[in-house]
Write a protein that holds these residues in place. Structure first.
Motif, PDB file in Angstrom:
ATOM      1  N   ILE A 165      16.615 -53.579  -1.559  1.00 54.62           N
ATOM      2  CA  ILE A 165      15.547 -54.397  -2.141  1.00 54.62           C
ATOM      3  C   ILE A 165      16.134 -55.641  -2.809  1.00 54.62           C
ATOM      4  O   ILE A 165      15.599 -56.747  -2.679  1.00 54.62           O
ATOM      5  N   ALA A 166      17.246 -55.467  -3.530  1.00 54.86           N
ATOM      6  CA  ALA A 166      17.912 -56.616  -4.159  1.00 54.86           C
ATOM      7  C   ALA A 166      18.361 -57.630  -3.103  1.00 54.86           C
ATOM      8  O   ALA A 166      18.199 -58.848  -3.281  1.00 54.86           O
ATOM      9  N   LEU A 167      18.912 -57.129  -1.989  1.00 54.44           N
ATOM     10  CA  LEU A 167      19.343 -58.012  -0.906  1.00 54.44           C
ATOM     11  C   LEU A 167      18.156 -58.715  -0.264  1.00 54.44           C
ATOM     12  O   LEU A 167      18.242 -59.885   0.129  1.00 54.44           O
ATOM     13  N   TYR A 185      19.956 -61.674  -8.254  1.00 51.52           N
ATOM     14  CA  TYR A 185      19.867 -60.506  -7.370  1.00 51.52           C
ATOM     15  C   TYR A 185      21.227 -60.138  -6.778  1.00 51.52           C
ATOM     16  O   TYR A 185      21.472 -58.967  -6.463  1.00 51.52           O
ATOM     17  N   LEU A 186      22.111 -61.119  -6.637  1.00 51.18           N
ATOM     18  CA  LEU A 186      23.464 -60.793  -6.179  1.00 51.18           C
ATOM     19  C   LEU A 186      24.225 -59.997  -7.237  1.00 51.18           C
ATOM     20  O   LEU A 186      25.014 -59.108  -6.902  1.00 51.18           O
ATOM     21  N   ARG A 187      23.994 -60.311  -8.505  1.00 54.03           N
ATOM     22  CA  ARG A 187      24.632 -59.537  -9.569  1.00 54.03           C
ATOM     23  C   ARG A 187      24.153 -58.092  -9.540  1.00 54.03           C
ATOM     24  O   ARG A 187      24.950 -57.155  -9.740  1.00 54.03           O
ATOM     25  N   LEU A 211      25.342 -62.477   2.540  1.00 54.48           N
ATOM     26  CA  LEU A 211      24.573 -63.122   1.474  1.00 54.48           C
ATOM     27  C   LEU A 211      25.501 -63.739   0.429  1.00 54.48           C
ATOM     28  O   LEU A 211      25.242 -64.828  -0.092  1.00 54.48           O
ATOM     29  N   LYS A 212      26.611 -63.058   0.131  1.00 54.14           N
ATOM     30  CA  LYS A 212      27.593 -63.615  -0.798  1.00 54.14           C
ATOM     31  C   LYS A 212      28.171 -64.916  -0.222  1.00 54.14           C
ATOM     32  O   LYS A 212      28.356 -65.899  -0.955  1.00 54.14           O
ATOM     33  N   SER A 213      28.446 -64.916   1.064  1.00 50.37           N
ATOM     34  CA  SER A 213      28.973 -66.110   1.712  1.00 50.37           C
ATOM     35  C   SER A 213      27.979 -67.267   1.605  1.00 50.37           C
ATOM     36  O   SER A 213      28.356 -68.402   1.293  1.00 50.37           O
TER      37      SER A 213
END
Length: 492
Positions: A165-167, A185-187, A211-213
């Motif tokens: 869900i965060a992703l 949301y990445l945290r 997503l981090k990229s």
């Protein structure tokens, strides 16, 4: 004999008989569950390997089996798998229909994990159809249900779903370039990742890494972005299906203006899609990206070629979707082989009509859009070719006049070739660089002598010394070698 004494005397017998009857029901229910779960496993396997139509075939078998045995559990699970495959096939109307049918099954009230999975996928389908508000509604419902699960038995599932869900929220904010929200949301995702076991080779981990990229790309930290993209290719679980990673790598290199590397990765993406026969909407989009990249490289011929490929693949995708609709129709409705207890054919007819209308409408609007694009692209191509010809003529004129500005202008026009040349041969003098530029532009020995005011014999000696300095043998063609430098930089 009184009734009470009768019951007492035959109590053991009756209990034994009742146990046999109940055990019969239990065995039957167990057999139904085993057979249904076996078919569901096959459906999941096909889905993971990007075979949505085959996944639907197995899910449909489960659905028929569920109706025959009146199993609400198998109905819900089969609807869910049909819906998510339809979503991959971009048949969003049908996908929404089956997701909502799954949520209406009474079994859903007893399986919170499945309900959350359905609502999460339902949310992304709403977003694909442009229903942003409904997207947030479903994700928040899923999150609320998740917060109500307190059992330690589902702790790992709960954390994994929290991560998903965060992703999901993160992808939305990445798409809309809302960096601050994306970071929040990445945290959360960072915390969930650290709490999970056996996450490294999962789909969720791949989504997280990509997503981090994207986040590092948006905050202008390309080196960090590349680290995460490289991590996405290392994962053992995805070495066969790497089209997403190559597409993202292409986007990365395009952004930092390394267009040859961008083309290389986009082409790797197409190779993977073709070799795995993946039915996915990214396929035509990659051709569009390659066309855009060749425009940046000022290669009108290849840009036009990939524009044509985009149109051909878009048409093929439409035919594929129609074929899939036909296959799904065959699976859902066969009047000559309909089992008792299955749902009314009117429902399936209604769904198929919706799918056909939606697909036809999408194709019509796409074709209209393509026509306008073709006209615009043709105008742009002619304008671009005219500009390219003028630029080429300008560089040639500077070379013929032995203008001191020639090398500087050559470097500006043929930037990728020049950079590659200097990377491979960093010790070339200004005079040697100019000489290589003239050979690259296909000037003959006599022409070089004429425009640089030296004897042809001097040109030959200069070429011989330069060969030795660059490590070329006498059999190698100087122009072919320089042209190969351009190809090695990514243009194939």
């Amino acid at each position: 004999m009184t009734i009470i004494s009768y019951l007492k005397r035959y109590k053991v017998f009756h209990l034994f008989l009742l146990e046999i009857i109940l055990s019969g029901f239990s065995v039957n229910a167990q057999e139904i569950s085993i057979r249904g779960n076996d078919l569901l496993y096959l459906s999941d396997s096909k889905f993971r390997n990007f075979k949505p139509v085959e996944s639907i075939e197995y899910a449909h078998e489960v659905m028929k089996f569920a109706y025959k045995n009146n199993s609400s559990e198998l109905k819900a699970k089969s609807y869910y798998r049909i819906a998510r495959s339809l979503s991959i096939l971009e048949m969003h109307k049908g996908s929404l229909y089956f997701f909502n049918k799954a949520l209406q099954e009474r079994y859903i009230r007893t399986d919170s994990i499945l309900e959350i999975k359905i609502r999460e996928k339902l949310a992304t389908t709403y977003l694909s159809t442009g229903w942003k508000d409904q997207y947030f509604v479903e994700l928040r419902k899923a999150n609320k249900i998740l917060d109500q699960i307190n059992s330690d038995q589902f702790l790992n599932d709960k954390i994994l779903l929290k991560l998903r869900i965060a992703l999901n929220f993160g992808k939305y904010y990445a798409l809309t370039k809302q960096v601050d929200s994306l970071q929040i949301y990445l945290r959360s995702a960072d915390n969930y990742i650290s709490s999970l076991k056996y996450i490294q080779n999962s789909t969720e981990n791949l989504d997280y890494v990509l997503l981090k990229s994207e986040y590092y790309n948006q905050i202008n930290r390309p080196d960090s972005a590349l680290v995460y993209l490289d991590m996405s290719l290392i994962s053992e679980n995805f070495h066969d299906n790497t089209f997403i990673q190559y597409s993202c790598l292409g986007d990365y290199y395009f952004k930092i203006e390394n267009y040859y590397c961008a083309v290389y990765n986009y082409k790797k993406c197409i190779e993977n899609v073709k070799s795995k026969k993946i039915e996915w909407s990214l396929y035509p989009g990659i051709y569009k990206k390659i066309e855009k990249t060749y425009v940046k490289l000022q290669d009108a011929k290849k840009a036009n070629y990939y524009n044509q490929q985009y149109q051909l693949v878009s048409d093929s995708l439409f035919k594929l979707q129609n074929r899939n609709v036909g296959l799904i129709f065959d699976k859902f409705y066969d009047s000559s082989d309909k089992e008792e207890g299955e749902p009314s054919s009117d429902i399936y007819y209604y769904v198929i009509v919706i799918l056909l209308l939606y697909t036809t409408y999408s194709f019509y609007t796409t074709k209209q859009h393509l026509k306008s694009l073709i006209v615009a692209k043709e105008k742009e191509r002619l304008k671009f070719e005219n500009r390219l010809n003028k630029t080429f003529d300008e560089v040639i004129a500077l070379a013929k006049s032995n203008d001191s500005y020639f090398l500087k202008r050559f470097e500006e026009v043929y930037v990728e070739f020049y950079n590659t040349l200097m990377y491979v041969h960093p010790n070339l003098t200004i005079s040697e660089q100019k000489f290589c530029a003239m050979i690259y532009l296909k000037f003959e020995t006599k022409e070089i002598a004429k425009y640089t005011y030296i004897e042809p014999r001097s040109v030959q000696k200069k070429k011989s010394r330069l060969r030795k300095k660059m490590g070329l043998n006498s059999e190698e063609n100087f122009y072919d070698y320089l042209n190969q430098l351009k190809n090695d930089s990514g243009d194939s």
